[in-house]
Design a protein around this motif. Sequence first.
Motif, mmCIF file in Angstrom:
data_model
loop_
_atom_site.group_PDB
_atom_site.id
_atom_site.type_symbol
_atom_site.label_atom_id
_atom_site.label_comp_id
_atom_site.label_asym_id
_atom_site.label_seq_id
_atom_site.Cartn_x
_atom_site.Cartn_y
_atom_site.Cartn_z
ATOM 1 N N SER A 1 25.261 40.630 59.242
ATOM 2 C CA SER A 1 23.973 40.982 58.798
ATOM 3 C C SER A 1 23.761 42.116 58.176
ATOM 4 C CB SER A 1 23.237 41.525 60.217
ATOM 5 O OG SER A 1 23.719 42.834 60.584
ATOM 6 N N VAL B 1 21.833 33.827 55.220
ATOM 7 C CA VAL B 1 21.545 33.830 56.747
ATOM 8 C C VAL B 1 22.981 33.926 57.454
ATOM 9 C CG1 VAL B 1 21.287 31.834 58.515
ATOM 10 C CG2 VAL B 1 20.030 31.908 56.336
ATOM 11 N N GLN C 1 19.638 37.658 61.947
ATOM 12 C CA GLN C 1 19.051 37.603 60.764
ATOM 13 C C GLN C 1 19.873 38.709 60.120
ATOM 14 O OE1 GLN C 1 14.994 38.240 61.225
ATOM 15 N NE2 GLN C 1 15.147 40.107 61.575
#
Length: 226
Positions: A109, A157, A137
């Motif tokens: 992330s 993503v 996310q």
Amino acid sequence: MTELPSSLDDRVALHHALGEPTRLRIVDALQLSDRSPKQLVELTGVPTNLLAFHLNVLEDAGVIQRGPSQGDARRRYVRLRTERLAGLTDPRPLPGAVEHVVFVCTANSARSQLAAQLWQARTGRPALSAGTEPAPQVHPLALAVAERHSLDLADAVPRRYSELEIEPDLVVSVCDRAHESDLDIDAPTLHWSVPDPADGGPDGFAAVFELLSERIDRLARAVVAV
């Protein structure tokens, strides 16, 4: 053509030449200015005969170059060959060509996402990122720091490493937890112990970006393009 140390013996000779206080003072004195031997005597505080010995050692190792003045040919100047010193800190080339690099962290992330984007921006070569425990996310502060540096993570993503559909030529773990996990990696691996910026706020993400940027630049100098 720039001459860099190309062998272990050559680098040992360079370290030997520099591994003495007076010779290091000479190198420091030459960093920004060529000097005459008389000036170096004054700057180092060593007698002329001892200075000549140290200059010979440095010249034999290719660290300095001595030559006559183009004005008064009776004068001589000593010049530092900075291209020789650059090789002492440059990373050794990685064996084999590297086309696909994968950067891995825990959540995919922040750190690994930023590293992959930096790699592509600096080298023009493809890179992917992945995680061992992907987050839902990309972290908003990772998006923000990327945007400040003209990198685009808007469509990124997080994904799991095991879901990648390529066979990487190099895998770089950018967090300790990922490095210490049981990843099934059939490729050369490197590890960067980059701290988790998640609890550091914007300053933490900025610091991690700078650290990754420096490591990416060093890796790029060691990678052989396809």
